[in-house]
Each structure stands twice: as structure tokens, then as C-alpha cells.
Design a protein around this motif. Structure first.
Motif, PDB file in Angstrom:
ATOM      1  N   ALA A 124       0.825  -1.213   0.000  1.00  0.00           N
ATOM      2  CA  ALA A 124       0.000   0.000   0.000  1.00  0.00           C
ATOM      3  C   ALA A 124       0.857   1.261   0.000  1.00  0.00           C
ATOM      4  O   ALA A 124       0.513   2.264  -0.643  1.00  0.00           O
ATOM      5  N   GLU A 125       1.964   1.217   0.726  1.00  0.00           N
ATOM      6  CA  GLU A 125       2.818   2.408   0.869  1.00  0.00           C
ATOM      7  C   GLU A 125       3.737   2.651  -0.311  1.00  0.00           C
ATOM      8  O   GLU A 125       4.248   3.758  -0.482  1.00  0.00           O
ATOM      9  N   CYS A 126       3.950   1.626  -1.140  1.00  0.00           N
ATOM     10  CA  CYS A 126       4.906   1.789  -2.245  1.00  0.00           C
ATOM     11  C   CYS A 126       4.353   2.630  -3.383  1.00  0.00           C
ATOM     12  O   CYS A 126       5.103   3.090  -4.245  1.00  0.00           O
ATOM     13  N   GLY A 127       3.034   2.817  -3.434  1.00  0.00           N
ATOM     14  CA  GLY A 127       2.445   3.670  -4.456  1.00  0.00           C
ATOM     15  C   GLY A 127       2.245   3.012  -5.804  1.00  0.00           C
ATOM     16  O   GLY A 127       1.925   3.686  -6.787  1.00  0.00           O
ATOM     17  N   ARG A 128       2.392   1.713  -5.868  1.00  0.00           N
ATOM     18  CA  ARG A 128       2.232   1.010  -7.146  1.00  0.00           C
ATOM     19  C   ARG A 128       0.778   1.035  -7.628  1.00  0.00           C
ATOM     20  O   ARG A 128       0.506   1.063  -8.821  1.00  0.00           O
ATOM     21  N   PHE A 129      -0.150   1.038  -6.662  1.00  0.00           N
ATOM     22  CA  PHE A 129      -1.570   1.062  -7.001  1.00  0.00           C
ATOM     23  C   PHE A 129      -2.195   2.336  -6.450  1.00  0.00           C
ATOM     24  O   PHE A 129      -1.901   2.763  -5.335  1.00  0.00           O
ATOM     25  N   GLN A 130      -3.089   2.936  -7.228  1.00  0.00           N
ATOM     26  CA  GLN A 130      -3.735   4.178  -6.821  1.00  0.00           C
ATOM     27  C   GLN A 130      -4.949   3.935  -5.931  1.00  0.00           C
ATOM     28  O   GLN A 130      -5.380   4.825  -5.210  1.00  0.00           O
ATOM     29  N   LYS A 131      -5.491   2.731  -5.959  1.00  0.00           N
ATOM     30  CA  LYS A 131      -6.653   2.394  -5.150  1.00  0.00           C
ATOM     31  C   LYS A 131      -6.207   1.664  -3.881  1.00  0.00           C
ATOM     32  O   LYS A 131      -5.103   1.145  -3.814  1.00  0.00           O
ATOM     33  N   PRO A 132      -7.074   1.610  -2.866  1.00  0.00           N
ATOM     34  CA  PRO A 132      -6.733   0.892  -1.620  1.00  0.00           C
ATOM     35  C   PRO A 132      -6.495  -0.599  -1.865  1.00  0.00           C
ATOM     36  O   PRO A 132      -7.121  -1.211  -2.735  1.00  0.00           O
ATOM     37  N   ILE A 133      -5.601  -1.196  -1.081  1.00  0.00           N
ATOM     38  CA  ILE A 133      -5.346  -2.628  -1.135  1.00  0.00           C
ATOM     39  C   ILE A 133      -6.384  -3.318  -0.256  1.00  0.00           C
ATOM     40  O   ILE A 133      -6.398  -3.117   0.961  1.00  0.00           O
ATOM     41  N   ILE A 134      -7.250  -4.121  -0.869  1.00  0.00           N
ATOM     42  CA  ILE A 134      -8.375  -4.693  -0.110  1.00  0.00           C
ATOM     43  C   ILE A 134      -8.261  -6.208   0.098  1.00  0.00           C
ATOM     44  O   ILE A 134      -9.150  -6.811   0.701  1.00  0.00           O
ATOM     45  N   THR A 135      -7.192  -6.824  -0.369  1.00  0.00           N
ATOM     46  CA  THR A 135      -7.009  -8.268  -0.186  1.00  0.00           C
ATOM     47  C   THR A 135      -7.127  -8.631   1.289  1.00  0.00           C
ATOM     48  O   THR A 135      -6.453  -8.039   2.139  1.00  0.00           O
ATOM     49  N   ALA A 136      -7.982  -9.599   1.584  1.00  0.00           N
ATOM     50  CA  ALA A 136      -8.222  -9.991   2.974  1.00  0.00           C
ATOM     51  C   ALA A 136      -7.119 -10.919   3.481  1.00  0.00           C
ATOM     52  O   ALA A 136      -6.458 -11.626   2.705  1.00  0.00           O
TER      53      ALA A 136
END
Length: 322
Positions: A124-136
Motif C-alpha cells: 500500500a505504501e509503495c504507491g504502485r496502485f492508486q486504489k486501496p489494497i483490499i485483499t483480505a
């Protein structure tokens, strides 16, 4: 984990959409003993594929991996897992929609839970994805092995698997979000070598280095130096590219269905460097009737008399067996 725990095989369980696509990445890793497709996380015992797919059992499709923690760490498994999925998708994975295709990490002990939570925060902190990381991240429960038809599907049904994977959108998404750093290769390889090995290109026939080579020796991957083919198995096929009846060892190359250019072919890649080499056809000589048609630009030739000094002396046996 104590030393005893680290010496024993352990389990890792990941859900990342269609389990057909989650087997092969882990299957190829050193230290992996087995990868099984199955169902977990639901409320009905012994679910069937149909029940899971329509969502009535509450399960997700998942893979359960038996691995040697001395040879491959759980952290490394997590790193590979993230590179197979869209961790921002709450309602499925790629073309597969519904609860059965959610991404979930199922932990088997507190160490795995801690590592999974840490890796999720790092992603989440690396900025690779613009949306929230929601994997459970959930505690592992009963894992039900899927029907035999689904086990090692990518091997047993290569053509259908290639069609499904191509149409699912998974590969294009992963290529966009996990591009390989190829800057070093661009500097080290010629334009044609890079085009062939990294961009799945094809060099011109009869205008390449080894199509008519008659010297004795071996051919190694231009990228990694891993041995691939021997002049002992080279023949003149008339196609304008170096052709071989077989690789030095089948484990040195990997094959997959190639649906590009509106054709169905079998692509050949090097095992370690994953370089595109060429294709294999069923019109060759020998007992198996195979013709490995390989791009010269993917290869470096080492003459027989130089093999010892270049570290390939153990393969001189190939020429004594002729």
C-alpha cells in the motif's frame, strides 16, 4: 519459528481468482513440493466446483502450497503472490466476478499472519496502485481439494488455458503494474538480441549467425548463459534458423501455447532467464519428430574446445555419446 519448524515442509494458502492461473507461478519456484487447486473459506463441507462458482458454499478458489521454508521463505511466496493478482478488486479477479474469486491470504500460523500484514502495508505504501489494497488476510481453515480435472490445468489443457488466460485480462494488468526492469539488458544486448529475447521477436531467416553453423559445441542463453542446445542435435531444416531435434535437457527449456499472430504454436523459452527462444514444431527428424526452430539472437555459441575453460566441461560428455 524455531529450527525444527524451519526444517519441515509447511503450507501456504492463497486465493487470487481462477486457481488455474495461480498454480504455474509457484510450481516453477525452487523449494516448492506441491501446488494443489481447491476451495476454502466457506461453510459447506465438500463443495463442488459448481457450488463454489455460483457462491452458494461461501468458498473461494485457492491454491495450497507445500514448501520447504529453508529453500524458499514465506515472504518470498508473498512477494510472488502479489504479482499475480489485482489487490484492489473487491468483487473478483479480472474476467472472473463474484465472491468465489476474491483475493485472500489464508495464514496458517502467527508468523505467516505477521508477514502477510506487513507485506500488505508495504504494498500500500509503495504507491504502485492508486486504489486501496483490499485483499483480505484470514486464518486458514479446511481446504478441499478441487476435482482432478482442475489439478495442473495449465499442463493438462495447455491450449484452453492459453485461450482463457489471454482473454481474462490478467497478463495485461500484471504487465502494466509489475513491469520488469530491463535497463541493464538494453545496455548489454544488441537491438536484435533484446527484440528476440525480451519482446518475443523473430529475426530474419538466413540472415542470422548460426543458421548454417557446422562447428561442434553448445548453445547457451545469451542472457543468462544457461546451456540449451548442442550441435550434436542440430540439423539443416532448410528454414533459415538453427534447428535442433531436442534441447540438451528438457528441463532447460519450457514450452507453452502461443496464440499470437493468429496462429497456434508452441513457444520455447529458457527456464531460468525466461528468454524467448523460438518455437517447436512436429515436422523434424528423429524418433520424436520434433524441430526446435530457434533464433540465433537468443543464443551464444561455445565451441567444443572452449567449453572447459568457460565452465561447461561437464557437458563434453555430449560429444562422446554421439
Amino acid at each position: 519459528m524455531n529450527d525444527l519448524e524451519r526444517r519441515e515442509v509447511q503450507l501456504a494458502t492463497f486465493a487470487g481468482g481462477c486457481f488455474w492461473c495461480m498454480v504455474s507461478p509457484f510450481d516453477e519456484m525452487e523449494g516448492i513440493h506441491q501446488v494443489v487447486s481447491g476451495y476454502t473459506g466457506g461453510h459447506e463441507p465438500n463443495p463442488t466446483y459448481k457450488q463454489v462458482k455460483v457462491g452458494t458454499s461461501g468458498h473461494v478458489e485457492a491454491v495450497q502450497i507445500t514448501y520447504d521454508p529453508v529453500k524458499v521463505s514465506y515472504t518470498k511466496l508473498l512477494d510472488l503472490y502479489w504479482q499475480q493478482i489485482d489487490p484492489t478488486d473487491a468483487v473478483g479477479q479480472f474476467s472472473d466476478r463474484g465472491t468465489a474469486y476474491q483475493s485472500v491470504i489464508f495464514y496458517h500460523n502467527e508468523h505467516q499472519k505477521s508477514e502477510a500484514e506487513k507485506s500488505k502495508v508495504q504494498l500500500a505504501e509503495c504507491g504502485r496502485f492508486q486504489k486501496p489494497i483490499i485483499t483480505a488476510i484470514r486464518k486458514a481453515g479446511t481446504f478441499y481439494k478441487a476435482e482432478e480435472y482442475h489439478q495442473d490445468f495449465y499442463k493438462k489443457n495447455a491450449f484452453r488455458y492459453a485461450l482463457y488466460r489471454q482473454g481474462s485480462g490478467r497478463d495485461s494488468f500484471l504487465k502494466e503494474h509489475w513491469p520488469k526492469d530491463k535497463s541493464e539488458l538494453k545496455e548489454r544486448l544488441s537491438a536484435m538480441q533484446y527484440f528476440v529475447t525480451q519482446e518475443n521477436g523473430t529475426e530474419p531467416p538466413f540472415e542470422n549467425q548460426y543458421w548454417d553453423n557446422k562447428q561442434e559445441g553448445i548453445y547457451v542463453d545469451i542472457v543468462s548463459g544457461e546451456p540449451l542446445f548442442s550441435s550434436s542435435n542440430q540439423f539443416d531444416s532448410g528454414c533459415g534458423w538453427p534447428s535442433f531435434t531436442k534441447p540438451i535437457l528438457s528441463g532447460y527449456v519450457k514450452e507453452s501455447v502461443d496464440l499470437s499472430h493468429r496462429m497456434t504454436r508452441t513457444e520455447v523459452r529458457s527456464k531460468e532467464a525466461d528468454s524467448h527462444l523460438g518455437h517447436v514444431f512436429e515436422d523434424g527428424p528423429g524418433p520424436k519428430g520434433l524441430r526446435y526452430c530457434i533464433n540465433s539472437a537468443a543464443l551464444r555459441f561455445i565451441r567444443k574446445e572452449n567449453m572447459e575453460e568457460e565452465g561447461y566441461g561437464d557437458l563434453l560428455l555430449l560429444f562422446h555419446l554421439k
